[in-house]
Design an enzyme around this catalytic site. Structure first.
Site, short mmCIF file in Angstrom:
data_model
loop_
_atom_site.label_atom_id
_atom_site.label_comp_id
_atom_site.label_asym_id
_atom_site.label_seq_id
_atom_site.Cartn_x
_atom_site.Cartn_y
_atom_site.Cartn_z
N ASP A 131 0.84 -1.20 0.00
CA ASP A 131 0.00 0.00 0.00
C ASP A 131 0.87 1.25 0.00
O ASP A 131 1.38 1.68 1.03
CB ASP A 131 -0.92 -0.04 1.23
CG ASP A 131 -1.82 1.19 1.32
OD1 ASP A 131 -1.99 1.86 0.29
OD2 ASP A 131 -2.35 1.44 2.42
N CYS A 161 -8.96 9.07 -9.63
CA CYS A 161 -10.14 9.88 -9.30
C CYS A 161 -9.85 11.34 -9.62
O CYS A 161 -8.88 11.91 -9.13
CB CYS A 161 -10.51 9.73 -7.82
SG CYS A 161 -11.98 10.65 -7.35
N HIS A 259 -32.93 -15.10 14.09
CA HIS A 259 -34.37 -15.30 14.20
C HIS A 259 -34.79 -15.18 15.66
O HIS A 259 -33.95 -15.19 16.57
CB HIS A 259 -34.73 -16.70 13.69
CG HIS A 259 -33.88 -17.75 14.34
ND1 HIS A 259 -34.15 -18.26 15.61
CD2 HIS A 259 -32.74 -18.36 13.93
CE1 HIS A 259 -33.24 -19.15 15.93
NE2 HIS A 259 -32.35 -19.22 14.93
N GLU A 328 -28.90 -22.29 8.31
CA GLU A 328 -27.97 -22.60 9.39
C GLU A 328 -27.01 -23.70 8.98
O GLU A 328 -27.30 -24.50 8.08
CB GLU A 328 -28.76 -23.00 10.65
CG GLU A 328 -27.91 -23.39 11.86
CD GLU A 328 -27.01 -22.25 12.38
OE1 GLU A 328 -26.15 -21.80 11.59
OE2 GLU A 328 -27.15 -21.87 13.54
#
Length: 471
Positions: A131, A161, A259, A328
């Site tokens: 990076d 950009c 749930h 699940e």
């Protein structure tokens, strides 16, 4: 075949064996030469772009994703190396005519590359994300030569950009909190950082379609309005490109919950497809009231195919989408059994699961590792969406939460995801902000911690020591 020709020597690259030659060993190569690049050679992901283009954001998200799917990945942020070497004063450190600073920055890059080599060749890493700005052809050539010498693959990610509003927002959200600008006036920070960008713009050389046609890369324009992909080499690079084409920076929140309490939850039985208990139904209405109180725009609701998540969603009174991938974890032969029954009938299996809960697969069932692979399409869609409520199950919620919170495979199976609690996840610059909202409806505890004794020969009492109470 001679004895010399038949010998194999293991290189420092993982699980790669090459013919040994006493006269010109590849392991004793001279500097500047290269070793063979194999199909499963480690990969260096090289960021490219001016400051404030989201490179660290991309690096962090990509690393989190690759680790989550089981590809060991680490970020090497050059800014951290630079801050360890010298304290930051102002933008003049980045002037192209500041030769002393140029030397320091190059030494920092070499130090980072040394650590990359250690990670990929000695620590069993598979992907290293470098990076840094890497805005000149000279710097990228240095990295390419390094990768060639060590047999690593290289994939470039260039973020371009030109939208001033996006750049200003990125500076505001990220750079104002940078270690370079601690306790600094906001206006002075903005002024200094814009001058820093100007320093880089002087010598910026983007990846070129013709000059760099032999390289593997993806170019991202204006945070995802357009992409250009070139010479993707392998599975890792393909998944990287696909992932980057699915993420966005639009502000949103993801709501995760289980749930409502089910009938089998009350009895301490795992899996199955039972309906909600009385308290579970009460929670479903409490969840509906909570969601309405949030006034969430364009909310999408996802459930599994199982009865208990569908019943929970029905109380919302809004359209919802069912995902089989959200079902699940399949407990196989242990479906609808209590932990006590599993210990009684399958004590060895019970112990093996405690030894490595992430990789253990129930007989005729699934492991958490299997579940992560099943949930990858869900993660991709979550990254593409804006506001989403996911009503799921304990193991599923753990996997999703581990992705967003960057938890390891050892931590994942023990993340606490209690019933009747909503987790609101809001993506921020380099991570995720979590808010836990308990909806004040009691429920049984289904969380089982790892017991101290995980040996197959342990006593039943030791195996059941951490089993939560049930009826």
């Amino acid at each position: 075949m001679s004895r010399e020709m038949g010998e194999l020597t293991q290189t420092r690259l993982q699980k790669i064996w090459i013919p040994h030659s006493s006269s010109s060993s590849l392991l004793q190569r001279r500097r500047g030469s290269s070793i063979p690049q194999f199909t499963n050679s480690p990969t260096m992901v090289i960021m490219v772009g001016l400051p404030a283009r989201g490179k660290t954001y991309i690096s962090t998200k990509l690393t989190r994703y690759l680790n989550w799917i089981g590809t060991p990945t680490k970020v090497f942020n050059l800014g951290q190396y630079r801050r360890e070497a010298v304290s930051y004063r102002n933008y003049e450190f980045f002037r192209p005519d500041n030769m002393e600073a140029q030397l320091i920055r190059k030494q920092c890059a070499l130090a980072a590359l040394k650590d990359v080599h250690k990670y990929l060749s000695r620590e069993e890493g598979h992907v290293a994300v470098f990076d840094a700005t890497n805005t000149t052809r000279e710097r990228r050539s240095l990295i390419l030569q390094f990768a060639k010498e060590h047999g690593y693959k290289v994939f470039f990610i260039e973020s371009i950009c030109n939208d001033p509003d996006i750049i200003a927002e990125n500076i505001k959200q990220v750079k104002l909190g940078s270690p370079d600008y601690i306790d600094c006036d906001q206006e002075k920070v903005l002024e200094d950082f814009l001058k820093r960008i100007e320093c880089y713009e002087i010598n910026y050389q983007p990846l070129d379609e013709e000059l760099d046609s032999h390289l593997s890369y993806i170019k991202i324009f204006d945070v995802g309005t357009r992409y250009m992909v070139n010479r993707v080499q392998d599975h890792v690079q393909s998944r990287t490109a696909y992932y980057l084409m699915n993420i966005h920076v639009t502000p949103r929140s993801i709501y995760l919950c289980r749930h409502g309490e089910s009938e089998l939850n009350l009895r301490g039985r795992i899996g199955g497809d039972s309906g909600l208990s009385a308290r579970g139904k009460q929670y479903a209405y409490a969840l509906a009231n909570f969601i309405r109180s949030q006034s969430i725009s364009s909310l999408k609701v996802w459930t599994s195919h199982m009865k208990r998540t569908i019943q929970t969603a029905e109380a919302l009174g809004v359209p919802y989408e069912q995902w089989k991938a959200l079902n699940e974890i399949d407990a196989g032969v242990c479906e609808e059994m209590t932990y006590e029954e599993i210990q009684e009938h399958y004590p060895e299996e019970f112990a093996l699961r405690d030894q490595d809960k992430y990789r253990y697969r129930y007989p005729k069932g699934e492991s958490y590792e299997d579940l992560v692979q099943r949930l990858e399409p869900v993660i991709m869609e979550l990254e593409r969406q804006e506001n989403v409520l996911v009503i799921c199950h304990q193991a599923v919620m753990r996997c999703l939460l581990a992705y967003f919170l960057d938890k390891s495979s050892d931590e994942l199976p023990y993340l606490k995801c209690p019933l009747h609690t909503v987790l609101k996840l809001t993506p921020v610059a380099y991570g995720c902000r979590v808010e836990s909202i308990y909806l004040n409806v009691e429920a049984v505890n289904t969380h089982r911690d790892k017991p101290e004794n995980v040996d197959i020969t342990r006593e039943p009492e030791e195996a059941l020591d951490t089993v939560p109470a049930h009826y």
